[in-house]
Design an enzyme around this catalytic site. Structure first.
Site: not given
Ligand code: NAD
Length: 432
Positions: A151, A252, A262
């Site tokens: 990640f 956001l 990715c």
């Protein structure tokens, strides 16, 4: 513990260097002899803050070495990580040839009990395929195949690997799980959570996570379009939404659409997996479509602001897909550069890290030594990547360099009032 990492790119090099930092004996293997040669000379082939120091310290300590002889790095390894690329094929599915090529090499060099760990992002069900391939030549109890998705974020990859928010280990075999627990003990000792699941679940956690983040970005990008129509400020809308802990403020930020190696590929590959199982993922589908619209909208904004593109001189700030990386894969900035060049603009670009990669793909681009140099004699500036150093430009100096004081800010880096007070025409995303 002896570890081999196959694939020495953004993920493999960081994984190898950080595991060595935690005391393991690591060999990083890559077919790209040029990359390995650079690494042996102490040069880091990618831009990644903090990586050089970790690599050099562990090479000096004798815990980290590099080889282009991938086969030779297999027999002695207790754990073999797969960190090769899984780029998209034209139909959106993941190109698995590097993964299965590396598995072939593992199978040929396999001599002892080994845990094969997939760190590459792979379609759900890949672990089972790797297991079947290995079982063609070896007894099933001589290896285990584990999913351990990564990640890390480029730009903060070292810190992300050392102190991840979670470690996901998908494993159906207690012996392999024990080895994975030992491997990650330095992190779990620092209260970092390890989530253990079955293998196929871990594979899906990675795709589902990236797809969800892509949905979040596409969501705010669509809201930004509505903001432009009703006169609302998307930055305040995002702030107001983000204060709700159920939503959270991150991801956001409106812009020219998500890019990188990715999100675009993983969303499409997830849709491909779902399609094959006849499961509709309409939300992800819509996020992908909205993202494709967003880059077109960015181009329309530029066109409207500059008037005629053919012959226009555009100063482009940023080429990387985001700040703090030299990675230009699926970069919105590169798409903008390409479209502007195709339409006949003269594009003078500056990026603190990605110029060399960009020049290899778009040789028609001209490169500047800094933002002011890019602006010299240009008809306006387009800000396409959110590098910190673009946030504090000397506006008067920039204006003096430009032929026309115009800024199209696709990353909302500036305060509209401040920029207008400095005498610029200013276009941004989703703000009045
Ligand atoms: P990359 O292209 O930077 O590196 C891949 C490396 O693998 C290359 O150096 C290539 O030469 C090497 N390689 C290919 N086949 C090989 C083989 N058979 N033997 C040895 N080396 C071989 O890719 P990356 O960005 O590091 O991504 C690797 C994987 O990790 C991908 O599946 C990606 O989706 C996933 N991932 C990437 C990121 C990221 O931010 N880059 C984050 C999480 C997960």
């Amino acid at each position: 513990m002896n570890v081999t990492v196959i694939g020495t790119g953004y993920v493999g090099l960081v994984t190898g260097a950080c595991l060595a930092h935690f005391g393991l004996d690591v060999t990083c293997a890559d077919l790209d002899a040029g990359k390995i040669q650079k690494l042996r000379q102490g040069l880091i082939p990618i831009y990644e803050p903090g990586l050089e120091e970790v690599v050099s310290r562990n090479v000096q300590a004798g815990r980290l070495r590099f080889t282009e002889d991938v086969a030779a790095a297999i027999p002695d390894a207790e754990v073999v990580f797969l960190a090769v690329g899984t780029p998209p094929l034209p139909d959106g599915s993941a190109d698995m040839r590097y993964v299965f090529g590396a598995v072939q090499t593992i199978s040929e060099g396999h001599r002892r009990y080994q845990v094969i760990v997939t760190k590459s992002t792979v379609p759900v069900g890949t672990g089972a395929k790797i297991e079947a391939l290995m079982a063609e030549r070896h007894p099933r109890d001589s290896f285990s195949v584990v999913s351990n998705p990564e990640f890390l974020r480029e730009g903060s990859a070292v810190a992300d690997f050392m102190r991840p928010e979670r470690i996901v280990v998908g494993c159906d075999d207690p012996k392999a799980l024990e080895i994975m627990r030992r491997l990650y003990k330095p992190q779990t000792d620092q209260s970092i959570q390890m989530l253990t699941t079955n293998r196929v679940t871990a594979e899906l956690i990675k795709y589902a996570s990236n797809a969800f983040l892509a949905v979040k970005i596409s969501f705010i990008n669509e809201v930004s379009r509505l903001c432009e129509e009703v006169g609302a400020d998307v930055m305040d809308v995002a702030r107001g939404m983000g204060m709700d802990s159920r939503i959270g403020p991150r991801f956001l930020h409106p812009g020219p659409g998500y890019g990188g190696s990715c999100f675009p590929k993983d969303t499409r590959a997830l849709l491909d997996v779902a399609r094959a199982r006849k499961v509709g993922l309409r939300v992800v589908d819509a996020a992908v479509a909205a993202n494709e619209d967003q880059i077109q909208r960015a181009l329309n904004k530029i066109q409207k602001a500059f008037g005629i593109i053919a012959g226009a001189r555009v100063a482009l700030l940023g080429l990387a897909f985001k700040s703090d990386t030299d990675d230009i894969r699926e970069s919105p900035a590169m798409k903008i550069a390409g479209a502007l060049l195709d339409a006949g603009a003269v594009v003078r670009a500056f990026d603190p890290a990605a110029a060399e990669n960009a020049a290899a793909v778009l040789p028609a681009l001209a490169f500047a030594k800094d933002p002011y140099d890019a602006a010299a004699g240009s008809d306006g500036v387009v800000v396409a990547t959110e590098w910190n150093e673009f946030k504090r430009l000397d506006l008067q100096r920039l204006k003096a360099s430009l032929k026309t004081p115009l800024i199209v800010d696709l990353r909302n880096l500036y305060d509209p009032r401040e920029i207008r007070e400095a005498g610029f025409t200013y276009v941004s995303v989703g703000r009045p």
